[in-house]
Design an enzyme around this catalytic site. Sequence first.
Site, PDB file in Angstrom:
ATOM      1  N   CYS A   9       0.758  -1.192   0.062  1.00 12.89           N
ATOM      2  CA  CYS A   9       0.153   0.018   0.027  1.00 12.89           C
ATOM      3  C   CYS A   9       1.004   1.137  -0.102  1.00 12.89           C
ATOM      4  O   CYS A   9       2.016   1.391   0.439  1.00 12.89           O
ATOM      5  CB  CYS A   9      -0.986  -0.029   1.252  1.00 12.89           C
ATOM      6  SG  CYS A   9      -2.394   1.087   1.211  1.00 12.89           S
ATOM      7  N   ASP A 139      -6.295  -3.371  11.480  1.00 12.43           N
ATOM      8  CA  ASP A 139      -5.210  -2.361  11.678  1.00 12.43           C
ATOM      9  C   ASP A 139      -5.093  -2.065  13.294  1.00 12.43           C
ATOM     10  O   ASP A 139      -6.219  -2.169  13.892  1.00 12.43           O
ATOM     11  CB  ASP A 139      -5.084  -1.251  10.880  1.00 12.43           C
ATOM     12  CG  ASP A 139      -3.885  -0.599  10.496  1.00 12.43           C
ATOM     13  OD1 ASP A 139      -2.730  -1.137  11.275  1.00 12.43           O
ATOM     14  OD2 ASP A 139      -3.744   0.523   9.755  1.00 12.43           O
TER      15      ASP A 139
END
Length: 230
Positions: A9, A139
Amino acid sequence: MPPTRVKICGLTREEDVRAAVQAGADALGFVFYPPSPRYVTAAQAGALIAAMPPFVTAVALFVNATVDEVVAVAQVAPFALLQFHGDESAAECAAIAAAVGRPFMRVFRMRPDTSAADLLEYEHQYRAASPLFSSLLLDTYVDAYGGAGKVFDWSLIPKELAPRVVLSGGLSVSNATDAVASVRPYAVDISSGVEQHKGIKDARKIAAFINAVRAADATIESDNSHESSS
Protein backbone atom coordinates in the site's frame (compact mmCIF):
# COMPACT_ATOMS: atom_id res chain seq x y z
CA MET A 1 -4.98 -23.72 1.61
CA PRO A 2 -4.35 -21.02 -1.02
CA PRO A 3 -1.25 -18.84 -0.71
CA THR A 4 -1.60 -15.73 1.44
CA ARG A 5 -2.34 -12.71 -0.72
CA VAL A 6 -0.03 -9.70 -0.37
CA LYS A 7 -1.02 -6.05 -0.74
CA ILE A 8 1.61 -3.32 -0.92
CA CYS A 9 0.00 0.00 0.00
CA GLY A 10 0.89 3.66 -0.39
CA LEU A 11 2.53 3.52 -3.82
CA THR A 12 3.50 6.83 -5.42
CA ARG A 13 6.10 5.96 -8.11
CA GLU A 14 6.09 3.79 -11.21
CA GLU A 15 9.37 2.11 -10.25
CA ASP A 16 7.77 1.01 -6.97
CA VAL A 17 4.75 -0.38 -8.82
CA ARG A 18 7.14 -2.30 -11.06
CA ALA A 19 9.15 -3.63 -8.09
CA ALA A 20 6.01 -4.78 -6.26
CA VAL A 21 4.65 -6.56 -9.33
CA GLN A 22 7.99 -8.23 -10.04
CA ALA A 23 8.20 -9.43 -6.43
CA GLY A 24 4.79 -11.09 -6.73
CA ALA A 25 2.37 -8.67 -5.03
CA ASP A 26 -1.30 -9.50 -5.55
CA ALA A 27 -2.65 -6.00 -4.90
CA LEU A 28 -1.33 -2.44 -4.87
CA GLY A 29 -2.86 0.33 -2.78
CA PHE A 30 -3.19 4.02 -3.68
CA VAL A 31 -3.97 6.63 -1.03
CA PHE A 32 -6.52 9.35 -1.90
CA TYR A 33 -6.29 11.17 1.43
CA PRO A 34 -4.57 14.55 0.98
CA PRO A 35 -3.00 14.81 4.49
CA SER A 36 -1.14 11.54 3.93
CA PRO A 37 2.53 11.65 2.83
CA ARG A 38 1.57 8.82 0.44
CA TYR A 39 -1.25 10.79 -1.19
CA VAL A 40 -1.61 10.61 -4.97
CA THR A 41 -3.97 12.53 -7.21
CA ALA A 42 -6.43 10.70 -9.42
CA ALA A 43 -4.28 11.52 -12.46
CA GLN A 44 -1.11 10.21 -10.79
CA ALA A 45 -2.88 7.03 -9.72
CA GLY A 46 -4.36 6.60 -13.18
CA ALA A 47 -0.86 6.60 -14.68
CA LEU A 48 0.40 4.13 -12.06
CA ILE A 49 -2.58 1.80 -12.56
CA ALA A 50 -1.98 1.90 -16.32
CA ALA A 51 1.47 0.43 -15.63
CA MET A 52 -0.01 -2.56 -13.78
CA PRO A 53 -0.46 -5.92 -15.51
CA PRO A 54 -3.76 -7.83 -15.48
CA PHE A 55 -4.67 -9.86 -12.38
CA VAL A 56 -2.96 -7.45 -9.99
CA THR A 57 -5.66 -5.58 -8.06
CA ALA A 58 -5.61 -1.78 -7.74
CA VAL A 59 -7.03 -0.72 -4.36
CA ALA A 60 -8.18 2.85 -3.64
CA LEU A 61 -7.92 4.02 -0.03
CA PHE A 62 -10.28 6.80 1.07
CA VAL A 63 -10.85 8.56 4.40
CA ASN A 64 -14.28 10.14 4.89
CA ALA A 65 -14.63 10.97 1.19
CA THR A 66 -17.95 11.93 -0.39
CA VAL A 67 -19.69 9.92 -3.08
CA ASP A 68 -18.83 12.62 -5.63
CA GLU A 69 -15.14 12.59 -4.68
CA VAL A 70 -14.88 8.82 -5.08
CA VAL A 71 -16.80 8.87 -8.38
CA ALA A 72 -14.44 11.55 -9.70
CA VAL A 73 -11.38 9.45 -8.84
CA ALA A 74 -12.92 6.30 -10.36
CA GLN A 75 -13.38 8.09 -13.68
CA VAL A 76 -9.64 8.79 -13.94
CA ALA A 77 -8.02 5.97 -11.96
CA PRO A 78 -9.78 2.65 -12.70
CA PHE A 79 -9.31 0.94 -9.35
CA ALA A 80 -10.88 -2.47 -8.71
CA LEU A 81 -11.46 -2.36 -4.94
CA LEU A 82 -12.30 0.32 -2.37
CA GLN A 83 -10.74 0.57 1.09
CA PHE A 84 -12.53 2.74 3.66
CA HIS A 85 -10.22 3.96 6.42
CA GLY A 86 -12.21 6.73 8.13
CA ASP A 87 -15.42 7.05 10.12
CA GLU A 88 -17.70 5.89 7.33
CA SER A 89 -20.82 4.04 8.48
CA ALA A 90 -21.90 0.77 6.92
CA ALA A 91 -24.60 2.65 4.99
CA GLU A 92 -22.11 5.24 3.70
CA CYS A 93 -19.68 2.56 2.54
CA ALA A 94 -22.51 0.71 0.82
CA ALA A 95 -23.70 3.87 -0.96
CA ILE A 96 -20.25 4.83 -2.25
CA ALA A 97 -19.47 1.28 -3.37
CA ALA A 98 -22.80 1.12 -5.20
CA ALA A 99 -22.18 4.49 -6.88
CA VAL A 100 -18.91 3.30 -8.43
CA GLY A 101 -19.85 -0.36 -8.77
CA ARG A 102 -16.84 -1.68 -6.85
CA PRO A 103 -16.48 -4.06 -3.90
CA PHE A 104 -15.01 -2.65 -0.70
CA MET A 105 -12.93 -3.47 2.34
CA ARG A 106 -13.59 -1.82 5.68
CA VAL A 107 -10.75 -1.07 8.08
CA PHE A 108 -11.32 -2.08 11.70
CA ARG A 109 -8.81 -0.54 14.10
CA MET A 110 -8.01 -3.00 16.86
CA ARG A 111 -7.96 -1.79 20.47
CA PRO A 112 -6.49 -3.82 23.36
CA ASP A 113 -10.04 -4.50 24.61
CA THR A 114 -11.49 -5.55 21.22
CA SER A 115 -13.33 -8.86 21.64
CA ALA A 116 -13.97 -11.65 19.18
CA ALA A 117 -17.68 -10.86 19.46
CA ASP A 118 -17.00 -7.20 18.53
CA LEU A 119 -15.19 -8.24 15.38
CA LEU A 120 -17.76 -10.79 14.28
CA GLU A 121 -20.62 -8.34 14.88
CA TYR A 122 -18.82 -5.60 12.94
CA GLU A 123 -18.25 -7.92 10.00
CA HIS A 124 -21.90 -9.00 10.13
CA GLN A 125 -23.09 -5.37 10.01
CA TYR A 126 -21.13 -4.62 6.87
CA ARG A 127 -22.01 -7.90 5.17
CA ALA A 128 -25.69 -7.19 5.86
CA ALA A 129 -25.36 -3.61 4.59
CA SER A 130 -24.04 -4.41 1.13
CA PRO A 131 -23.43 -7.31 -1.26
CA LEU A 132 -20.30 -5.38 -2.31
CA PHE A 133 -18.66 -5.82 1.12
CA SER A 134 -15.52 -7.89 0.63
CA SER A 135 -13.53 -8.09 3.85
CA LEU A 136 -12.37 -6.46 7.04
CA LEU A 137 -8.83 -5.10 7.09
CA LEU A 138 -7.51 -5.22 10.66
CA ASP A 139 -5.13 -2.46 11.70
CA THR A 140 -3.88 -1.12 15.05
CA TYR A 141 -5.94 1.57 16.75
CA VAL A 142 -4.30 4.99 16.91
CA ASP A 143 -5.85 8.42 17.36
CA ALA A 144 -5.31 9.28 13.68
CA TYR A 145 -6.31 8.07 10.25
CA GLY A 146 -4.10 5.72 8.29
CA GLY A 147 -1.75 3.04 9.50
CA ALA A 148 0.43 3.59 12.56
CA GLY A 149 3.07 1.00 11.79
CA LYS A 150 2.31 -0.68 15.12
CA VAL A 151 1.44 -4.30 15.80
CA PHE A 152 -1.70 -5.31 17.72
CA ASP A 153 -2.34 -8.52 19.63
CA TRP A 154 -3.02 -11.08 16.89
CA SER A 155 -4.61 -13.48 19.40
CA LEU A 156 -7.65 -11.13 19.51
CA ILE A 157 -8.67 -12.35 16.02
CA PRO A 158 -11.15 -15.23 16.28
CA LYS A 159 -10.04 -18.36 14.42
CA GLU A 160 -13.26 -18.50 12.39
CA LEU A 161 -12.75 -14.94 11.11
CA ALA A 162 -9.02 -15.12 10.32
CA PRO A 163 -9.32 -16.82 6.90
CA ARG A 164 -11.51 -13.90 5.69
CA VAL A 165 -9.49 -10.92 6.92
CA VAL A 166 -6.66 -8.78 5.63
CA LEU A 167 -4.02 -8.42 8.36
CA SER A 168 -2.23 -5.08 8.67
CA GLY A 169 -0.57 -3.02 11.38
CA GLY A 170 3.17 -2.97 11.97
CA LEU A 171 4.03 -5.81 9.62
CA SER A 172 7.65 -6.07 8.50
CA VAL A 173 10.14 -8.47 6.98
CA SER A 174 11.08 -9.63 10.50
CA ASN A 175 7.56 -10.52 11.69
CA ALA A 176 5.77 -11.45 8.44
CA THR A 177 6.44 -15.20 8.67
CA ASP A 178 5.26 -15.34 12.29
CA ALA A 179 2.18 -13.21 11.52
CA VAL A 180 1.01 -15.46 8.71
CA ALA A 181 1.80 -18.67 10.55
CA SER A 182 0.02 -17.44 13.71
CA VAL A 183 -3.06 -15.81 12.23
CA ARG A 184 -3.42 -17.52 8.84
CA PRO A 185 -5.23 -14.53 7.32
CA TYR A 186 -6.56 -14.37 3.77
CA ALA A 187 -4.12 -11.54 3.00
CA VAL A 188 -1.55 -9.21 4.52
CA ASP A 189 -1.16 -5.48 3.89
CA ILE A 190 2.05 -3.49 4.35
CA SER A 191 3.13 0.09 3.68
CA SER A 192 5.71 1.68 6.00
CA GLY A 193 7.44 -1.67 6.60
CA VAL A 194 8.75 -1.73 3.01
CA GLU A 195 9.73 1.93 2.67
CA GLN A 196 12.98 3.87 2.44
CA HIS A 197 10.99 6.83 3.73
CA LYS A 198 7.32 7.82 3.63
CA GLY A 199 5.86 7.25 0.19
CA ILE A 200 9.09 5.87 -1.29
CA LYS A 201 9.30 2.08 -1.37
CA ASP A 202 12.38 -0.13 -1.14
CA ALA A 203 12.39 -2.87 -3.79
CA ARG A 204 14.58 -5.16 -1.67
CA LYS A 205 12.30 -4.83 1.33
CA ILE A 206 9.24 -5.58 -0.81
CA ALA A 207 10.86 -8.74 -2.19
CA ALA A 208 12.06 -9.82 1.26
CA PHE A 209 8.61 -9.27 2.78
CA ILE A 210 6.86 -11.34 0.11
CA ASN A 211 9.50 -14.06 0.48
CA ALA A 212 8.84 -14.10 4.24
CA VAL A 213 5.10 -14.53 3.63
CA ARG A 214 5.79 -17.37 1.18
CA ALA A 215 8.05 -19.03 3.78
CA ALA A 216 5.10 -19.06 6.19
CA ASP A 217 2.86 -20.51 3.49
CA ALA A 218 5.39 -23.28 2.86
CA THR A 219 5.60 -24.07 6.59
CA ILE A 220 1.80 -24.23 6.91
CA GLU A 221 1.56 -26.45 3.82
CA SER A 222 4.22 -28.77 5.23
CA ASP A 223 2.48 -28.98 8.61
CA ASN A 224 -0.83 -29.75 6.91
CA SER A 225 0.80 -32.50 4.84
CA HIS A 226 2.30 -34.10 7.95
CA GLU A 227 -1.06 -33.96 9.76
CA SER A 228 -2.93 -35.54 6.86
CA SER A 229 -0.38 -38.34 6.47
CA SER A 230 -0.15 -39.19 10.16
